[in-house]
Design a protein around this motif. Sequence first.
Motif, PDB file in Angstrom:
ATOM      1  N   LYS A 459      53.799   7.996  -4.261  1.00  0.00           N
ATOM      2  CA  LYS A 459      54.363   6.976  -5.157  1.00  0.00           C
ATOM      3  C   LYS A 459      53.775   5.586  -4.959  1.00  0.00           C
ATOM      4  O   LYS A 459      54.296   4.604  -5.507  1.00  0.00           O
ATOM      5  N   LYS A 460      52.728   5.456  -4.140  1.00  0.00           N
ATOM      6  CA  LYS A 460      52.098   4.151  -3.958  1.00  0.00           C
ATOM      7  C   LYS A 460      50.736   4.157  -4.628  1.00  0.00           C
ATOM      8  O   LYS A 460      49.998   5.138  -4.542  1.00  0.00           O
ATOM      9  N   LYS A 461      50.420   3.043  -5.248  1.00  0.00           N
ATOM     10  CA  LYS A 461      49.115   2.938  -5.896  1.00  0.00           C
ATOM     11  C   LYS A 461      48.048   2.667  -4.846  1.00  0.00           C
ATOM     12  O   LYS A 461      48.225   1.809  -3.965  1.00  0.00           O
ATOM     13  N   VAL A 462      46.980   3.383  -4.955  1.00  0.00           N
ATOM     14  CA  VAL A 462      45.867   3.232  -4.020  1.00  0.00           C
ATOM     15  C   VAL A 462      44.572   3.242  -4.810  1.00  0.00           C
ATOM     16  O   VAL A 462      44.405   4.071  -5.722  1.00  0.00           O
ATOM     17  N   GLN A 463      43.666   2.359  -4.490  1.00  0.00           N
ATOM     18  CA  GLN A 463      42.321   2.443  -5.052  1.00  0.00           C
ATOM     19  C   GLN A 463      41.381   2.913  -3.956  1.00  0.00           C
ATOM     20  O   GLN A 463      41.476   2.457  -2.798  1.00  0.00           O
ATOM     21  N   LEU A 464      40.487   3.816  -4.316  1.00  0.00           N
ATOM     22  CA  LEU A 464      39.469   4.269  -3.359  1.00  0.00           C
ATOM     23  C   LEU A 464      38.114   3.997  -3.981  1.00  0.00           C
ATOM     24  O   LEU A 464      37.880   4.326  -5.153  1.00  0.00           O
ATOM     25  N   GLU A 465      37.233   3.398  -3.202  1.00  0.00           N
ATOM     26  CA  GLU A 465      35.886   3.153  -3.705  1.00  0.00           C
ATOM     27  C   GLU A 465      34.879   3.891  -2.845  1.00  0.00           C
ATOM     28  O   GLU A 465      34.974   3.907  -1.622  1.00  0.00           O
ATOM     29  N   GLN A 466      33.908   4.525  -3.483  1.00  0.00           N
ATOM     30  CA  GLN A 466      32.784   5.137  -2.754  1.00  0.00           C
ATOM     31  C   GLN A 466      31.554   4.276  -2.954  1.00  0.00           C
ATOM     32  O   GLN A 466      31.282   3.801  -4.064  1.00  0.00           O
ATOM     33  N   GLN A 467      30.825   4.084  -1.855  1.00  0.00           N
ATOM     34  CA  GLN A 467      29.558   3.341  -1.913  1.00  0.00           C
ATOM     35  C   GLN A 467      28.525   4.174  -1.164  1.00  0.00           C
ATOM     36  O   GLN A 467      28.636   4.378   0.053  1.00  0.00           O
ATOM     37  N   ASN A 468      27.559   4.703  -1.880  1.00  0.00           N
ATOM     38  CA  ASN A 468      26.540   5.514  -1.180  1.00  0.00           C
ATOM     39  C   ASN A 468      25.287   5.624  -2.044  1.00  0.00           C
ATOM     40  O   ASN A 468      25.249   5.109  -3.182  1.00  0.00           O
ATOM     41  N   ASN A 469      24.306   6.213  -1.502  1.00  0.00           N
ATOM     42  CA  ASN A 469      23.079   6.469  -2.248  1.00  0.00           C
ATOM     43  C   ASN A 469      22.803   7.974  -2.270  1.00  0.00           C
ATOM     44  O   ASN A 469      21.681   8.428  -2.129  1.00  0.00           O
ATOM     45  N   TYR A 470      23.881   8.729  -2.369  1.00  0.00           N
ATOM     46  CA  TYR A 470      23.812  10.179  -2.426  1.00  0.00           C
ATOM     47  C   TYR A 470      23.177  10.611  -3.755  1.00  0.00           C
ATOM     48  O   TYR A 470      23.433   9.957  -4.765  1.00  0.00           O
ATOM     49  N   PRO A 471      22.398  11.649  -3.815  1.00  0.00           N
ATOM     50  CA  PRO A 471      22.048  12.595  -2.748  1.00  0.00           C
ATOM     51  C   PRO A 471      20.803  12.198  -1.942  1.00  0.00           C
ATOM     52  O   PRO A 471      20.304  13.011  -1.193  1.00  0.00           O
ATOM     53  N   TRP A 472      20.328  10.975  -2.118  1.00  0.00           N
ATOM     54  CA  TRP A 472      19.076  10.599  -1.435  1.00  0.00           C
ATOM     55  C   TRP A 472      19.306  10.200   0.010  1.00  0.00           C
ATOM     56  O   TRP A 472      18.392  10.269   0.822  1.00  0.00           O
ATOM     57  N   ALA A 473      20.550   9.724   0.316  1.00  0.00           N
ATOM     58  CA  ALA A 473      20.850   9.315   1.686  1.00  0.00           C
ATOM     59  C   ALA A 473      22.179   9.927   2.094  1.00  0.00           C
ATOM     60  O   ALA A 473      23.045  10.192   1.244  1.00  0.00           O
ATOM     61  N   GLY A 474      22.362  10.126   3.393  1.00  0.00           N
ATOM     62  CA  GLY A 474      23.551  10.800   3.894  1.00  0.00           C
ATOM     63  C   GLY A 474      24.631   9.845   4.384  1.00  0.00           C
ATOM     64  O   GLY A 474      25.646  10.289   4.906  1.00  0.00           O
ATOM     65  N   ASP A 475      24.431   8.565   4.228  1.00  0.00           N
ATOM     66  CA  ASP A 475      25.434   7.585   4.672  1.00  0.00           C
ATOM     67  C   ASP A 475      26.455   7.349   3.557  1.00  0.00           C
ATOM     68  O   ASP A 475      26.120   6.819   2.497  1.00  0.00           O
ATOM     69  N   LEU A 476      27.679   7.752   3.829  1.00  0.00           N
ATOM     70  CA  LEU A 476      28.746   7.623   2.833  1.00  0.00           C
ATOM     71  C   LEU A 476      29.704   6.522   3.291  1.00  0.00           C
ATOM     72  O   LEU A 476      30.000   6.393   4.481  1.00  0.00           O
ATOM     73  N   ARG A 477      30.185   5.739   2.350  1.00  0.00           N
ATOM     74  CA  ARG A 477      31.170   4.689   2.655  1.00  0.00           C
ATOM     75  C   ARG A 477      32.334   4.833   1.698  1.00  0.00           C
ATOM     76  O   ARG A 477      32.144   4.950   0.480  1.00  0.00           O
ATOM     77  N   PHE A 478      33.523   4.838   2.280  1.00  0.00           N
ATOM     78  CA  PHE A 478      34.738   4.887   1.461  1.00  0.00           C
ATOM     79  C   PHE A 478      35.558   3.643   1.802  1.00  0.00           C
ATOM     80  O   PHE A 478      35.845   3.390   2.975  1.00  0.00           O
ATOM     81  N   VAL A 479      35.896   2.879   0.795  1.00  0.00           N
ATOM     82  CA  VAL A 479      36.747   1.715   1.023  1.00  0.00           C
ATOM     83  C   VAL A 479      38.123   2.006   0.418  1.00  0.00           C
ATOM     84  O   VAL A 479      38.228   2.345  -0.770  1.00  0.00           O
TER      85      VAL A 479
END
Lengths: 685, 685
Positions: A459-479
């Motif tokens: 019941k709480k609003k949440v925003q999730l952001e992904q920042q990555n250069n997939y599929p070229w790079a394996g570093d994933l960022r989730f904010v």
Amino acid sequence: MCSPKSFLLVLGLGGTLSAGAQTRLDYPIQAVPFTQVKLADDFWLPRLKTNTDVTIPASFARCESTNRVKNFEMAAAHQGKFATTYPFDDTDIYKTIEGASYSMSLYPDAKLQAYVDELIAKVGAAQEPDGYLYTARTIDPAHPQKWAGQARWEKERELSHELYNAGHLYEAAAAHYQATGQKNLLTIALKNADLVCSVFGPGKRSVAPGHEIVEMGLVKLYRVTGQAKYLSTAKFFLEARGHYPGYDPKSTDTWKNGSYWQDDKPVVDQREAEGHAVRAEYLYSAMADVAALTGDKQMLAAVDSIWNNLVAKKMYVQGGTGAAGDGERFGANYELPNATAYNETCASVADVFWNQRMFQLHGESKYVDVLEKVLYNGLISGVGLDGKSFFYSNAMQIRNGQRYHDTEPARAGWFECSCCPTNLVRLMPALPGYVYAQRGSDLYANLFISGTTNLVINKKKVQLEQQNNYPWAGDLRFVVRPAGAPAAFNLLVRIPGWARGAAMPSDLYTFAGGPVAAPVRITVNGQPVAYAMKNGYAVLARTWRKNDVVAVTLPLETRTVQANARVLDDRGKVALQRGPLVYCAEWADNDGRTSNIIVPAGTAFTPVAKPQLLNGITALTATVPVVRVDAAANSVSTAPRTLTAIPYYAWANRGKGEMTVWFPAQVTDVDLLSQPPAADKAAGK
Amino acid sequence: MCSPKSFLLVLGLGGTLSAGAQTRLDYPIQAVPFTQVKLADDFWLPRLKTNTDVTIPASFARCESTNRVKNFEMAAAHQGKFATTYPFDDTDIYKTIEGASYSMSLYPDAKLQAYVDELIAKVGAAQEPDGYLYTARTIDPAHPQKWAGQARWEKERELSHELYNAGHLYEAAAAHYQATGQKNLLTIALKNADLVCSVFGPGKRSVAPGHEIVEMGLVKLYRVTGQAKYLSTAKFFLEARGHYPGYDPKSTDTWKNGSYWQDDKPVVDQREAEGHAVRAEYLYSAMADVAALTGDKQMLAAVDSIWNNLVAKKMYVQGGTGAAGDGERFGANYELPNATAYNETCASVADVFWNQRMFQLHGESKYVDVLEKVLYNGLISGVGLDGKSFFYSNAMQIRNGQRYHDTEPARAGWFECSCCPTNLVRLMPALPGYVYAQRGSDLYANLFISGTTNLVINKKKVQLEQQNNYPWAGDLRFVVRPAGAPAAFNLLVRIPGWARGAAMPSDLYTFAGGPVAAPVRITVNGQPVAYAMKNGYAVLARTWRKNDVVAVTLPLETRTVQANARVLDDRGKVALQRGPLVYCAEWADNDGRTSNIIVPAGTAFTPVAKPQLLNGITALTATVPVVRVDAAANSVSTAPRTLTAIPYYAWANRGKGEMTVWFPAQVTDVDLLSQPPAADKAAGK
């Protein structure tokens, strides 16, 4: 993708849908709808834009120029002569409307909306008073199209595909309603579905639909309206299979024994992926739907077994299915020949549908691993980078001068049976709906695509952001950004099989050299965290504060893949994979030839970013032995040369020539060819 | 091979037969019987001796050890259980008796004669009182062998082969009588034939025999006895074909549409060689017989057309026929794949029978050209130099580790279905009967085998002697010796197609480089003579004096052969031929490999006599490019090496390994193999 609720309730919500209390059986996991996910990446977003800007207009234009629209106009006027080849050509309009609907929710477009509304009006005008909608008959009921049969539904088992048309109408109508909130197409679909439900059912008429999809479509109408009859009729059609007495069970001819359209056994007794691949995978999708919505354990056991068979014995390394061009069929177990691989694009679309449902049933990452493999390789290979050239079949190997199916090795703008282009039209803009899923306080991150989603968790609003250069790079960022106070929930990040040393969730393909060395690393706000692995997901349980940053490092290394030794055509060969991408060598990067390349064990590959090539790719290069033939001197020799491999999905965008996915690791012998391989070895459809 | 005359007349002549006035229709040309031709050469005579010394005893021993003789003993006693696999296993005894009969006329052998008489007594004891002879039923009529059918003849169309057994009995009986003058086997055969004639015929029972040969056999009984019913019943069986209503003419399955056993159309309407090759060629032989003996022009037109089809579109370069292992069938037109070539040895035997008859009908050398091609290549390849190891199928190509049919690439001593060894047993000693033929004052010299024949021409006795080293040398010598005064007659010497620039009497195979340059030269007593060519024969019309010497020089050069471009598997390839012999490369002479050899255009070959090799052959050698693969280094290269080719008939006498008939002339490309070719790709029988 939305919980069942009453039609009126949905209408009351103005077409936007939210997860509510589940009062009925359903998938334990719900996908976050595409309307709540906004992509902002460099890999997919341009493709979705191209689909909107090029593919959808081109598809509508072809529906007009090939008389598909005219068929509806003639049906409305009850005059003229059915003007296309197949009675199921109506579906290309439905599928393009479906794609346009998704697209308009991303890119509102008043002009497109007006055109779609105009088309929907033509569809509605072609509908008969009792809801029947099938231009191949309605244009001139006394002289229906030759495969339509003299009476309604009479040839449904064979070739009329009346229920196939209906299924695509329902799929389109549900999507159009969900995306736009308009009910003009939905009303037409429900009127038709009410007719279908009144004609077919226990104590009424029965048939196993010749080409499945009406079952999935009815389930979508059930979700939109909450009316149980649509679900029960879907289940009825599934259960109609395997009871037709007119087959010859002793025949090995799949047409004569019914297995070609999965009608040889009751669905609950089916255990392997059999027959026409697209029909089959639509059926298996519907089996998953009905198993989830009715709790049918037998149906669940059947579809689980079929999935295991497909993934362990009948899938190409780039995710393609349906090895045999003759009948667009699955081959036998381990029958995965490269030269004649059929791999219909529609089968990849169907496979995405099915694997999403399997994930929603079981919550295991292996289904999404397969979905990702299909999506990044064998599916998007079906459309050219220009967005308006298509493959119906997706080759695994092209030899100079050889052509096995359709237009290989060059794409075509449209096909007489043009199911694949319009299936891509509708899948591509729906992609945002495959990125996230929820079960209570568990949030699944399945695909790695930069962008944001707005959710309600506990019941709480949440925003999730992904920042990555997939599929070229394996570093994933989730904010993570809770709207207000810190929010406690579990973020489940899929750790792909390929990052855990498994090329496939089966022993069909394995990485040479065993599990990968580099471990997956996860930090939160820069600090390494302990996490549990559950069903292939890293479970990050935490009370999240605004702008908490999760960093996941996947070991994106170039791996060589080996096939199970039972796959005869791949013995002693390797394929190349980096992250989710399977690579191939194409003539344009390799001095015009690829069938002469050897990739010895231990070959070191260097990833090379090529932003100007093929809309931007990372290529793989290595120095390898290559065989050269000097025909004039009748001599053969080997010399080192640079191999440049490109992602499989990007092949056939620069003209015709050789392409190879599997490379011999060691040449034990050669066959001398005294003539170029024969041209046009079309294996039929 | 002898004119029809009454049984008693024949008996009165003590079993020797001479040409008499022809009062009935018959072949216009009569072969000079094998009893009048004495071979004295180094190529065939040792083979006939081996057949006598090794093959016949081995064959009888196997008939004993495999229970074939026991079946007859049990039938005589009406107790026991049929002890072999096939109901037609009886025929192996008949065929070996037939071979032994011919053999005994060459090499009288009291012990063998006693053994044969003992066997014939066992055969007679197994015959039922009314003449029925079929151990698979007689042993236990209430429980016949499973394919025999519950009642007599009931399964004749399918698998009982009762009339096939009968046909081989008649063939054997006629040969035994002709060779030995004894009538013990003939009496048994006639009793059986009388039963068959009483059961089958107009207004009586009708069937198209499932495996033809009874038709040829009945014709032989007609020749021996002069009784018209045997001929008319043979014709009845031919005309029974194509009228069975139980087939499905729309089916493409040759078993279901009747074409598998040539029963889909009336024989007079058949135009192409179809179905099971051995059955077909026995049928075509009988059609020639009946066309000759009854003057049936429609039947003649049919068999002429079928021959043209076979020779232009369905024969391998070494004379083999029946390309498809699946059903031992002819392939489609130009379907002559090398790797899976079936080429049953029995089909070559049948082809000799048939081409001899076609020659006797038409007097054209092309039939003998084909007969010679079969005889010197694809037929005698069926038996090892040891005389006791056999091929059922005759390969055109062996790749390392690959095995397509039966025992390839190594011969076997016997087969469960052992038709081929016993067919060789009976053909080999009959060979002298194929050397000469007569029509009035025309004497045809068809085969070039040293030895003598004693003839009556225009009522004058003449001896003709051949002195040559054929097939190794092209210099032929014929010494003519009229018994008394000079004798006027025409000596017709066959000038083989290969000596006149034609690899085949069709465009299926041609010599590269066009017609041969060296002309055929003919002298009489050292003086060049003018001669007319007629139907492929050099006609030497002369009043011959004792010891006149005809010398014919055939240009025996090594030629490269090209196949019609429609034969896909031979495109861009060449085969090697010298005189009548087609050559191959075998592993044992070529560093263990042959699939890596290239034979460029213009390659110069040197014939090399190798008297110690393979019982004495002339090999062909040349320096050619050969591809070498270094698997460890993953490298491929070409280097010159000596190619040594041996006559095709002599392959597979030194162990297992690669063999190639067709060589790429120019390598335009290579296929990289990452594993040895799969073993045991048995294509079934």
